[in-house]
Design a protein around this motif. Structure first.
Motif, PDB file in Angstrom:
ATOM      1  N   LYS A 141      47.307  48.312  45.804  1.00 13.88           N
ATOM      2  CA  LYS A 141      47.629  47.131  45.013  1.00 13.88           C
ATOM      3  C   LYS A 141      47.296  47.431  43.565  1.00 13.88           C
ATOM      4  CE  LYS A 141      46.648  43.994  48.799  1.00 13.88           C
ATOM      5  NZ  LYS A 141      45.905  42.843  49.263  1.00 13.88           N
ATOM      6  N   ALA A 142      47.961  46.747  42.667  1.00  9.47           N
ATOM      7  CA  ALA A 142      47.706  46.966  41.246  1.00  9.47           C
ATOM      8  C   ALA A 142      47.969  45.677  40.492  1.00  9.47           C
ATOM      9  CB  ALA A 142      48.599  48.075  40.715  1.00  9.47           C
ATOM     10  N   TYR A 143      47.300  45.550  39.351  1.00 13.68           N
ATOM     11  CA  TYR A 143      47.546  44.395  38.506  1.00 13.68           C
ATOM     12  C   TYR A 143      48.036  44.880  37.148  1.00 13.68           C
ATOM     13  CZ  TYR A 143      42.917  45.314  36.521  1.00 13.68           C
ATOM     14  OH  TYR A 143      41.844  45.905  35.919  1.00 13.68           O
ATOM     15  N   LEU A 144      48.605  43.979  36.398  1.00 12.95           N
ATOM     16  CA  LEU A 144      49.294  44.293  35.154  1.00 12.95           C
ATOM     17  C   LEU A 144      48.460  45.141  34.203  1.00 12.95           C
ATOM     18  CD1 LEU A 144      51.634  43.885  33.122  1.00 12.95           C
ATOM     19  CD2 LEU A 144      50.501  41.763  32.443  1.00 12.95           C
ATOM     20  N   ARG A 145      47.321  44.660  33.802  1.00  9.07           N
ATOM     21  CA  ARG A 145      46.513  45.375  32.803  1.00  9.07           C
ATOM     22  C   ARG A 145      46.056  46.744  33.312  1.00  9.07           C
ATOM     23  NH1 ARG A 145      45.163  43.502  28.163  1.00  9.07           N
ATOM     24  NH2 ARG A 145      45.262  41.315  28.714  1.00  9.07           N
ATOM     25  N   GLY A 146      45.726  46.827  34.598  1.00  8.36           N
ATOM     26  CA  GLY A 146      45.324  48.102  35.177  1.00  8.36           C
ATOM     27  C   GLY A 146      46.447  49.124  35.123  1.00  8.36           C
ATOM     28  N   VAL A 163      44.900  36.718  42.628  1.00  9.16           N
ATOM     29  CA  VAL A 163      43.523  36.919  43.059  1.00  9.16           C
ATOM     30  C   VAL A 163      42.646  36.626  41.851  1.00  9.16           C
ATOM     31  CG1 VAL A 163      41.847  38.559  43.954  1.00  9.16           C
ATOM     32  CG2 VAL A 163      44.227  38.684  44.717  1.00  9.16           C
ATOM     33  N   GLY A 164      41.917  35.525  41.922  1.00 11.46           N
ATOM     34  CA  GLY A 164      41.148  35.088  40.753  1.00 11.46           C
ATOM     35  C   GLY A 164      42.125  34.689  39.664  1.00 11.46           C
ATOM     36  N   ASN A 165      42.035  35.339  38.530  1.00 13.96           N
ATOM     37  CA  ASN A 165      42.981  35.051  37.454  1.00 13.96           C
ATOM     38  C   ASN A 165      43.962  36.198  37.243  1.00 13.96           C
ATOM     39  OD1 ASN A 165      41.236  36.925  36.397  1.00 13.96           O
ATOM     40  ND2 ASN A 165      40.909  35.856  34.462  1.00 13.96           N
TER      41      ASN A 165
END
Length: 159
Positions: free
Chosen positions: A10-15, A45-47
């Protein structure tokens, strides 16, 4: 590549923006395109909005096969792993497992393969793909102390 090669990751935008040294805006545009096409799914997940490959996407399997061929991993599976005999599992680790481009394929082999034959097979594969192959071999007992079921390793093959 990062999300489809290892579908459990999984990955998020900023990462992702930091990882690929791109602006968050350009990464956001691409993530939204993939999500709108149904190739990615997301959860909050959270913010943070977290993305991962949508394994229900009709072409998921085909995209993954293309990536395995592109990275040379399909050659490893076909020409090395399937030929070795006494294996339990084979994991991909390193940059490729994280979905990053790399000229090195790093494997953890669990079992008791014929080491001489393994070297012959790897030498053969390295002539077929433009990558070097490195590996570590662990017995089944030794492997019990390893934490390989995480998003930094990818199970390539198991018996």
């Amino acid at each position: 590549m990062r999300l489809f090669l290892n579908p459990g990751s999984k990955a998020y935008l900023r990462g992702l923006a930091d990882e690929f040294a791109e602006s968050t805006n350009s990464v956001r545009v691409e993530l939204n395109r993939f999500e709108e096409a149904g190739m990615l799914s997301s959860d909050v997940v959270g913010n943070k909005k977290v993305f991962q490959a949508n394994q229900e996407y009709p072409l998921f399997g085909e995209i993954r096969k293309i990536l395995l061929k592109y990275t040379g991993l399909q050659e490893i599976i076909d020409n090395v792993i399937e030929e070795l005999g006494d294996l339990r599992k084979v994991y991909l680790i390193g940059d490729l497992a994280l979905g990053k481009q790399s000229n090195i394929i790093s494997l953890i082999i669990i079992g008791n393969p014929d080491r001489h034959f393994l070297i012959q097979l790897i030498t053969k594969v390295e002539t077929l793909i433009p990558k070097k192959v490195q590996y570590l071999i662990y017995s089944t007992e030794e492997s019990e102390t390893l934490d390989l079921d995480n998003d930094k390793s990818l199970l390539l093959w198991h018996e």
